[in-house]
Design a protein around this motif. Structure first.
Motif, short mmCIF file in Angstrom:
data_model
loop_
_atom_site.label_atom_id
_atom_site.label_comp_id
_atom_site.label_asym_id
_atom_site.label_seq_id
_atom_site.Cartn_x
_atom_site.Cartn_y
_atom_site.Cartn_z
N GLY A 89 32.93 30.29 45.96
CA GLY A 89 34.24 29.74 45.70
C GLY A 89 34.89 29.16 46.94
O GLY A 89 34.23 28.78 47.90
N VAL A 146 34.49 21.89 42.33
CA VAL A 146 33.34 21.89 41.41
C VAL A 146 32.03 21.64 42.15
O VAL A 146 31.06 21.14 41.57
N ASP A 187 29.25 27.38 39.15
CA ASP A 187 30.40 28.29 39.27
C ASP A 187 29.89 29.73 39.37
O ASP A 187 29.96 30.50 38.41
#
Length: 455
Positions: free
Chosen positions: A184, A191, A195
């Motif tokens: 993250g 993006v 993820d």
């Protein structure tokens, strides 16, 4: 949080008993074998490691991966699905000592925390800057951020602000083989790549050990307004909750309690009941007062009594009734807390069906619900000393089957853990379960992380 690069300690020890937090004390091991689900594994873990630093986690997992030693990760032990229970042959990794709030950034509205930080402590620290941590599980005062991340916990405010996954921007994770990675970012958007942050959230300690997180904070609302409504029966209360959604209103909180919950709260010295079912709704923001008036217009025709509070003290007093539910039920005997969710339009059908299961089986089932998102907690209240026998599991199975029949799920926020694995294929099917098992083996090829849980 570390850099995006993978990192390890330079020379991890091969003997984890040299770690400062290592213990084989029988009392320590016995205390670490259970979580709040009440499931007893029938034995105690071989050892407990109370991590003092992330390096302790790295060293233990490096050893566990090399030797095939099962590791069960534990925060505060407040889980309700058996995800943190540990028996013989395993080592418990206790992360409650990793409890630093590393940073609060008022400008970027984020916090960087270690996994053992209590949810309520983060919320209180954020409040000093006019912010709050929006996820609000009923266990906020005693549960940890790491545990919330492990199960993707929801809570009272999730109807408007989302569950834990919506609040997590990035994670600091130790993989099964001891490598340390950071997923993250600190930005709201991003993006680049898959993820992986979202994948780790809700993975119940089976893909890696979350040791830290970067989480999103929200402004404290300028105003709140709270409505408490009582009804002649729980089906009507559930219908009122569905009517709020149908009216295109989005309260921050909408919580439902049935007669069994209300009676238990009153018996424990809590607020007296004014009906057979209770619905609590809270709105917030600049339009809080206008929105609660709109809620009242929807709810009042169905209710036997409606009370309003527009100040903080009054709102907290009404919220206290909801928060008192589970502790009051636990005073009555052993509880098995279930966690199904259904489409919001079918909430009334679900509570009616659960009441019928209780009447047919003779097992008392108390129902509380995050009504605004269709997440029900049917709580089987057993006589003191009663074990989780076959009838209990059969009744739980009926509850799960009801949720699936209505287009719902086995678990909205507590996780699968140990208690729900036998029903998982009923929801996902063989192909999806097998696919997830293969994915799990990519992250943990030796199968050392929380074996026997989640899948």
């Amino acid at each position: 949080m570390p850099s995006r690069a993978v990192s390890t300690v330079t020379h991890p020890r091969t003997d984890p008993s040299a770690l400062a937090g290592w213990s084989t004390d029988p009392a320590v091991r016995t205390a670490a074998r259970l979580d709040r689900s009440g499931f007893d594994p029938g034995s105690i873990p071989d050892a407990v490691v109370a991590a003092r630093s992330v390096d302790d986690v790295v060293e233990l997992l490096t050893h566990a991966h090399a030797t095939g030693t099962p590791v069960v990760v534990r925060g505060a032990g407040t889980g309700l699905s058996g995800g943190a229970v540990a028996g013989a042959g395993s080592v418990v990794l206790d992360l409650s000592g990793l409890d630093r709030i590393v940073e609060i950034s008022p400008v970027d509205e984020l916090a960087v925390v270690e996994a053992g930080v209590l949810t309520a402590d983060l919320d209180a620290a954020a409040a000093a800057h006019g912010l709050r941590y929006a996820p609000d599980p009923a266990s906020a005062a005693i549960s940890t951020i790491g545990g919330n991340i492990a199960t993707n916990a929801g809570g009272l405010r999730c109807a408007k602000y989302g569950v834990t996954r919506e609040a997590v921007l990035g994670l600091d994770v130790v993989l099964a083989d001891g490598r340390r990675v950071a997923t993250g970012r600190r930005t709201v958007k991003g993006v680049a790549g898959y993820d992986l942050t979202g994948l780790f959230v809700g993975s119940e300690g089976t893909l890696g050990v979350v040791v830290g997180a970067t989480v999103r904070l929200r402004p404290v609302p300028v105003a709140t307004a709270t409505l408490a409504a009582w009804f002649d029966d729980v089906t009507t209360a559930a219908a009122a909750a569905a009517a709020i959604t149908a009216a295109r209103l989005q309260p921050a909180v909408a919580e439902l309690l049935d007669t069994t919950c209300l009676d238990a709260i009153a018996a424990a010295g809590g607020a007296a009941s004014h009906g057979a079912a209770f619905l609590l709704v809270q709105t917030d923001g600049f339009g809080a007062a206008a929105e609660i008036d709109a809620v009242r217009a929807v709810v009042a025709p169905l209710a036997s009594r409606v009370d309003l509070a527009t100040d903080d003290a009054g709102s907290e007093a009404l919220l206290a009734t909801r928060r008192a539910g589970l502790p009051a039920l636990e005073r009555l005997g052993r509880v098995l807390v279930e966690d199904v969710a259904v489409p919001r339009s079918r909430l009334a059908e679900a509570v009616t069906a659960i009441a019928a299961i209780s009447a047919r089986s003779g097992i008392r089932i108390a129902t509380m619900a995050h009504a605004a998102d269709g997440n029900l907690h049917p709580i089987l209240v057993l006589e003191p000393g009663r074990e989780l026998d076959q009838q209990v599991w059969d009744v739980a199975g009926e509850v799960f089957a009801t949720a699936l029949r209505l287009g719902g799920t086995l678990t909205g926020e507590h996780g699968v853990g140990l208690l729900k694995r036998r029903w998982l294929r009923d929801e996902l099917g063989d192909d999806l379960v097998d696919l997830q098992q293969r994915l799990r083996s990519v992250f943990d090829p030796r199968g050392v992380l929380n074996p026997g849980k989640a899948l």
